[in-house]
Design a protein around this motif. Structure first.
Motif, PDB file in Angstrom:
ATOM      1  N   GLU A  24     -29.173 -69.697   9.363  1.00  0.00           N
ATOM      2  CA  GLU A  24     -30.486 -69.653   9.393  1.00  0.00           C
ATOM      3  C   GLU A  24     -30.900 -70.472  10.459  1.00  0.00           C
ATOM      4  O   GLU A  24     -32.569 -69.090  10.499  1.00  0.00           O
ATOM      5  N   LEU A  27     -31.569 -68.043  13.030  1.00  0.00           N
ATOM      6  CA  LEU A  27     -32.426 -66.726  12.928  1.00  0.00           C
ATOM      7  C   LEU A  27     -34.113 -67.207  13.075  1.00  0.00           C
ATOM      8  O   LEU A  27     -35.107 -66.761  13.768  1.00  0.00           O
ATOM      9  N   ARG A  28     -34.265 -68.232  12.247  1.00  0.00           N
ATOM     10  CA  ARG A  28     -35.446 -69.626  12.598  1.00  0.00           C
ATOM     11  C   ARG A  28     -35.856 -69.431  14.452  1.00  0.00           C
ATOM     12  O   ARG A  28     -36.447 -69.125  14.922  1.00  0.00           O
ATOM     13  N   CYS A  29     -34.707 -70.418  14.605  1.00  0.00           N
ATOM     14  CA  CYS A  29     -34.910 -70.013  16.285  1.00  0.00           C
ATOM     15  C   CYS A  29     -35.353 -68.604  17.187  1.00  0.00           C
ATOM     16  O   CYS A  29     -36.480 -69.085  18.219  1.00  0.00           O
ATOM     17  N   GLU A  30     -34.757 -67.705  16.966  1.00  0.00           N
ATOM     18  CA  GLU A  30     -34.685 -65.997  17.430  1.00  0.00           C
ATOM     19  C   GLU A  30     -36.271 -65.902  16.965  1.00  0.00           C
ATOM     20  O   GLU A  30     -37.682 -64.905  17.981  1.00  0.00           O
ATOM     21  N   SER A  31     -36.580 -65.529  15.665  1.00  0.00           N
ATOM     22  CA  SER A  31     -37.775 -65.770  15.399  1.00  0.00           C
ATOM     23  C   SER A  31     -39.173 -66.619  16.357  1.00  0.00           C
ATOM     24  O   SER A  31     -40.060 -66.295  16.324  1.00  0.00           O
ATOM     25  N   LYS A  32     -38.773 -67.830  16.692  1.00  0.00           N
ATOM     26  CA  LYS A  32     -40.226 -68.472  16.436  1.00  0.00           C
ATOM     27  C   LYS A  32     -40.301 -68.087  18.646  1.00  0.00           C
ATOM     28  O   LYS A  32     -41.912 -67.914  18.686  1.00  0.00           O
ATOM     29  N   ALA A  34     -39.230 -65.401  19.655  1.00  0.00           N
ATOM     30  CA  ALA A  34     -40.281 -64.377  19.828  1.00  0.00           C
ATOM     31  C   ALA A  34     -41.354 -64.212  19.207  1.00  0.00           C
ATOM     32  O   ALA A  34     -42.116 -63.343  20.375  1.00  0.00           O
ATOM     33  N   GLU A  35     -41.616 -65.479  18.600  1.00  0.00           N
ATOM     34  CA  GLU A  35     -42.986 -65.231  18.336  1.00  0.00           C
ATOM     35  C   GLU A  35     -43.718 -65.602  19.728  1.00  0.00           C
ATOM     36  O   GLU A  35     -45.018 -64.874  20.162  1.00  0.00           O
ATOM     37  N   GLU A  41     -47.904 -66.938  19.765  1.00  0.00           N
ATOM     38  CA  GLU A  41     -47.564 -68.388  19.553  1.00  0.00           C
ATOM     39  C   GLU A  41     -48.137 -68.371  21.034  1.00  0.00           C
ATOM     40  O   GLU A  41     -47.730 -68.183  21.468  1.00  0.00           O
ATOM     41  N   PHE A  51     -42.014 -76.046   9.726  1.00  0.00           N
ATOM     42  CA  PHE A  51     -42.208 -74.310   8.830  1.00  0.00           C
ATOM     43  C   PHE A  51     -43.070 -74.321   7.429  1.00  0.00           C
ATOM     44  O   PHE A  51     -43.349 -75.712   6.536  1.00  0.00           O
TER      45      PHE A  51
END
Length: 132
Positions: A24, A27-32, A34-35, A41, A51
């Protein structure tokens, strides 16, 4: 013995939980990241911040110049927090064009496509106009 079996089960459960948290975190790191890359962001350093959806997760952003003009190094770190410390942590870094250094495109330099000229049937068939 029962104590040894219990210890094996506890270690297995702890490892499974850590694996779930590490996945997780990735996934959270990749998502942030990407933002930030997408411009949703801002590309700026931020201290550890929880978060919105779960206070047990936090992210930190570090943005530093690379020495190359208009190029930044963005590193995002995501941690899962437990009562005593962090049990899973993932960091990802990426090079990114400095948005403050980018100039907006000049409207005169944007090419506007011109519609194609319609072809006649003779031109499509490669035949010269006129009668045989």
């Amino acid at each position: 013995s029962a104590a040894a079996l219990r210890q094996v089960l506890l270690v297995g459960a702890r490892t499974a939980r850590w694996t779930e948290h590490a996945s997780e975190a990735a996934l959270r790191c990749e998502s942030k990241l990407a933002e930030i890359v997408a411009g949703l962001e801002p590309a700026r350093s931020e201290p550890p911040t929880p978060f919105d959806d779960d206070e047990h997760w936090e992210f930190e952003v570090e943005v530093v110049p690379t020495g190359v003009p208009a190029l930044l190094r963005v590193m995002v770190t995501v941690r899962h927090l437990t009562n005593d410390n962090s049990d899973a942590e993932v960091s990802l870094a990426r090079l990114l064009a400095d948005p403050s250094e980018l100039e907006p495109p000049d409207s005169a330099s944007i090419l506007t496509p011109t519609p194609p000229t319609p072809l006649t049937i003779e031109e499509m068939l490669g035949v010269q106009g006129g009668s045989p």
